[in-house]
Design a protein around this motif. Structure first.
Motif, short mmCIF file in Angstrom:
data_model
loop_
_atom_site.label_atom_id
_atom_site.label_comp_id
_atom_site.label_asym_id
_atom_site.label_seq_id
_atom_site.Cartn_x
_atom_site.Cartn_y
_atom_site.Cartn_z
N ALA A 144 -7.09 12.52 0.98
CA ALA A 144 -7.03 12.59 2.45
C ALA A 144 -7.09 11.20 3.05
CB ALA A 144 -8.19 13.45 2.96
N HIS A 145 -7.96 10.35 2.49
CA HIS A 145 -8.10 8.98 2.98
C HIS A 145 -6.78 8.21 2.85
CE1 HIS A 145 -9.84 5.03 3.72
NE2 HIS A 145 -9.28 4.60 2.60
N GLU A 146 -6.14 8.32 1.68
CA GLU A 146 -4.88 7.61 1.47
C GLU A 146 -3.78 8.14 2.36
OE1 GLU A 146 -4.29 4.81 -0.33
OE2 GLU A 146 -6.46 4.80 -0.47
N ASP A 147 -3.76 9.48 2.58
CA ASP A 147 -2.75 10.05 3.45
C ASP A 147 -2.87 9.52 4.88
OD1 ASP A 147 -2.56 13.39 1.99
OD2 ASP A 147 -1.45 11.53 1.61
N ALA A 148 -4.13 9.36 5.31
CA ALA A 148 -4.36 8.87 6.68
C ALA A 148 -3.88 7.43 6.83
CB ALA A 148 -5.84 8.96 7.02
N ARG A 149 -3.95 6.65 5.74
CA ARG A 149 -3.56 5.23 5.80
C ARG A 149 -2.08 5.00 5.55
NH1 ARG A 149 -6.70 2.06 1.57
NH2 ARG A 149 -5.28 0.47 2.30
N SER A 150 -1.39 6.02 5.06
CA SER A 150 0.00 5.79 4.65
C SER A 150 0.88 5.50 5.85
CB SER A 150 0.53 6.99 3.88
OG SER A 150 0.70 8.07 4.77
N ARG A 151 1.90 4.73 5.60
CA ARG A 151 2.85 4.35 6.67
C ARG A 151 4.24 4.83 6.28
NH1 ARG A 151 -1.30 3.76 8.64
NH2 ARG A 151 -2.31 1.87 9.45
N PRO A 152 5.05 5.22 7.26
CA PRO A 152 6.42 5.67 6.92
C PRO A 152 7.32 4.47 6.65
CG PRO A 152 6.05 5.80 9.29
CD PRO A 152 4.76 5.33 8.70
N VAL A 153 7.15 3.89 5.46
CA VAL A 153 7.83 2.63 5.15
C VAL A 153 9.34 2.80 5.17
CG1 VAL A 153 8.17 0.89 3.38
CG2 VAL A 153 5.89 1.80 3.78
N VAL A 154 9.82 3.91 4.61
CA VAL A 154 11.28 4.11 4.56
C VAL A 154 11.84 4.23 5.97
CG1 VAL A 154 13.10 5.68 3.83
CG2 VAL A 154 11.19 5.18 2.28
N LEU A 155 11.12 4.98 6.82
CA LEU A 155 11.58 5.13 8.20
C LEU A 155 11.65 3.77 8.89
CD1 LEU A 155 12.27 7.07 10.53
CD2 LEU A 155 9.83 7.14 11.08
N TRP A 156 10.60 2.98 8.71
CA TRP A 156 10.59 1.65 9.33
C TRP A 156 11.73 0.79 8.79
CZ3 TRP A 156 4.72 -0.05 9.27
CH2 TRP A 156 4.03 0.75 10.17
N ALA A 157 12.01 0.91 7.50
CA ALA A 157 13.09 0.09 6.91
C ALA A 157 14.44 0.47 7.52
CB ALA A 157 13.12 0.29 5.40
N VAL A 158 14.67 1.76 7.71
CA VAL A 158 15.94 2.19 8.29
C VAL A 158 16.05 1.71 9.74
CG1 VAL A 158 17.26 4.22 8.99
CG2 VAL A 158 16.16 4.17 6.76
N ILE A 159 14.95 1.83 10.49
CA ILE A 159 14.97 1.37 11.89
C ILE A 159 15.21 -0.14 11.94
CG2 ILE A 159 13.54 1.04 13.95
CD1 ILE A 159 12.28 3.77 13.34
#
Lengths: 369, 176
Positions: A26-41
């Protein structure tokens, strides 16, 4: 291996229970970032920006000179205003990005003036003008390592261009070339005075140290070539010009840091002395000068290695050992030309390196591995 | 104090760029217009990126032997806009009304490898001009084909030559 697989492994090994595994997930999920989404943007933004630039460029000569100059000036004013406002609100990366953009706009602005007014000349004039106009802003307002690297990069590019463009031999030209040599030591001095901006000061210190150590190492090649009295005298003048900068760096670092006081001499003074001896002392190219040069090189990197061992700086220690090892191999090919003696030398060098590697492990065990 | 210093260093680039623009505008004020014939150096490849490399086709007076590797002391004979004749001078020459600043004008000097039809190995004064991509090919073709091409040049008060335009039509303005 994914986090879920690792958590499963740890549960199987009895290191954690199911509740702990769930909390970690749960802790790691809360910290995760949508890296792929950011890369496409980011890719989309880059395409957008390049497209706009290309459209403007295709109509560049249809745009009146006044519009180009006015547009560039508005951009520059807006960027400077952004640096001012975002520093007040502590939006660090906005401020640093605007600062970097400001320096870029100064460079491009001078290039635009050269195009519009058909200016000619060596590139060092443009670079020195950019350094004088944008360098103070980078030095006063910079807060991150990246800005420090940009400042020292611009300063070195400008001064080396200037030094290369002038003819050697005249006293004025030697002063310019001495100034280019002084830049990394001036950066170390500046780092001491801006130590309240720790990341920026560290960036200046690291970049300057890399330049100094790499340059001082490469200059040792001069021990393999004859240096005449006239050449040595010219180099002595150049290093005499840079000497106040080195002295200022030593005093500033010893007084204010960020380098620990007792390390200022090994990391600042010894490389300066080693470089100066290689080119400002007349010598031939026989085995004796090369051997003396190798000893001086070993003393320099030995000092760096000692500092690194004292502070637990493993990377720097590894680099120092690597530099010494490289020189060790070279000296055996240099001085001993026969197959038998070269083979004997390589056996000795190999044994020495293995011994150093084992000692390296022992030294850093006390810092925790 | 820190805020004042920060404000100053942020204003410095703006003031510097503005001052530079003002300097160049002032330099251009009072400049005189000249039309100078030009020709190609290497008709096969007069372009360097978007820069056109060309040779000024001056009728040269004076002694080229007084030139050195840094260039020559030269004067446009004039009067403007007639830029056909150039004189090489030594030292200050009272007859030189329109001296040219060699370094600021971006001139290059070379000498012909072989003698021309008059038996001389005259100096070659070359320059370069930044051209839009669309016009560069046409200008290069014109230089290569041998048709007369002229440069509209502005001479500033301190002697700097600024090429403003190239084109075949310019020469008709100075035809006797």
């Amino acid at each position: 291996m994914s986090l879920a697989d690792r958590l499963s492994d740890w549960q199987t090994a009895g290191l954690i229970d199911a509740a702990t595994a769930a909390r970690i997930a749960a802790h790691e999920d809360a910290r995760s970032r949508p890296v792929v989404l950011w890369a496409v943007i980011a890719l989309g933004c880059l395409a957008l920006a390049l497209g706009i630039v290309s459209l403007v460029a295709s109509q560049w000569f249809a745009i009146p000179d006044g519009v180009k100059l006015g547009g560039h000036m508005l951009l520059t004013i807006g960027t400077a205003a952004t640096v001012w406002r975002t520093r007040t609100h502590e939006a660090l990366w906005w401020a640093e990005g605007a600062l970097f953009l400001l320096a870029t706009l100064v460079l491009t602005g001078l290039a635009l003036h050269a195009q519009i007014y058909q200016l000619t000349g060596d590139i060092w004039r443009l670079l020195m003008a950019a350094l004088l106009l944008a360098g103070p802003a980078l030095a006063i307002a910079g807060q991150t390592r990246l800005t420090a690297y940009a400042l020292i990069g611009l300063a070195m590019w400008a001064t080396i261009s200037w030094a290369s463009a002038v003819d050697g031999g005249g006293s004025g030209h030697l002063l310019v070339q001495g100034l280019a040599i002084a830049v990394p030591w001036l950066a170390l001095a500046l780092a001491a005075f801006v130590r309240d901006r720790s990341a920026f000061a560290s960036g200046l210190t690291e970049a300057a140290a890399v330049v100094i150590l790499v340059s001082a190492s490469l200059i040792h090649i001069a021990w393999a070539d004859p240096v005449t009295g006239a050449d040595a005298a010219d180099m002595a003048v150049r290093f005499a010009v840079a000497l106040p900068a080195a002295a200022l760096a030593i005093r500033a670092q010893r007084t204010h840091g960020p380098l620990p006081r007792q390390f200022a001499l090994p990391l600042i003074a010894i490389p300066f002395l080693a470089a100066a001896l290689a080119v400002a002392l007349p010598h031939g190219n026989g085995p004796l000068p090369r051997f003396v040069g190798a000893l001086i090189y070993a003393a320099m990197w030995g000092g760096v290695g000692w500092v690194a061992a004292q502070r637990g700086w493993r990377t720097l220690f590894g680099i120092a050992i690597g530099a010494l090892a490289l020189r060790l191999f070279i000296i055996y090919f240099e001085l001993f030309g026969t197959l038998a003696t070269t083979g004997f030398g390589l056996v000795m060098a190999g044994a020495l390196l293995i011994g150093i590697a084992l000692a390296w492990r022992r030294i850093f065990k006390r810092f925790g591995s | 104090m820190r805020q004042r210093v920060l404000a100053f260093v942020l204003l410095l680039p703006i003031l510097g760029l503005t001052a530079h623009i003002g300097w160049r505008v002032a330099e251009g004020a009072g400049a005189t217009d000249w039309t100078i014939p030009i020709t190609g150096i290497d008709p096969r490849d007069p372009l360097r990126g978007n820069y056109l490399i060309f040779r000024y086709a001056w009728t040269v007076e004076g002694d080229p032997a007084t030139c050195d590797e840094d260039g020559c002391e030269i004067c446009l004979v004039g009067p403007p806009p007639d830029g056909l004749r150039l004189r090489i001078v030594t030292g200050s020459d009272p007859a030189c009304k329109y001296p040219v600043d060699w370094a600021a004008s971006g001139l290059r000097l070379s000498f012909m490898a072989e003698s021309d039809e008059n038996g001389g190995q005259g100096p070659i004064f070359s320059g370069r001009f930044f051209l839009p991509e669309a016009e560069a090919a046409d200008a290069a073709a014109a230089l290569g084909s041998g048709q007369p091409v002229g440069a509209r040049v502005r001479r500033t008060r301190n002697g700097r030559l600024l090429v403003r335009k190239l084109g075949p039509e310019n020469l008709t303005e100075t035809a006797p």
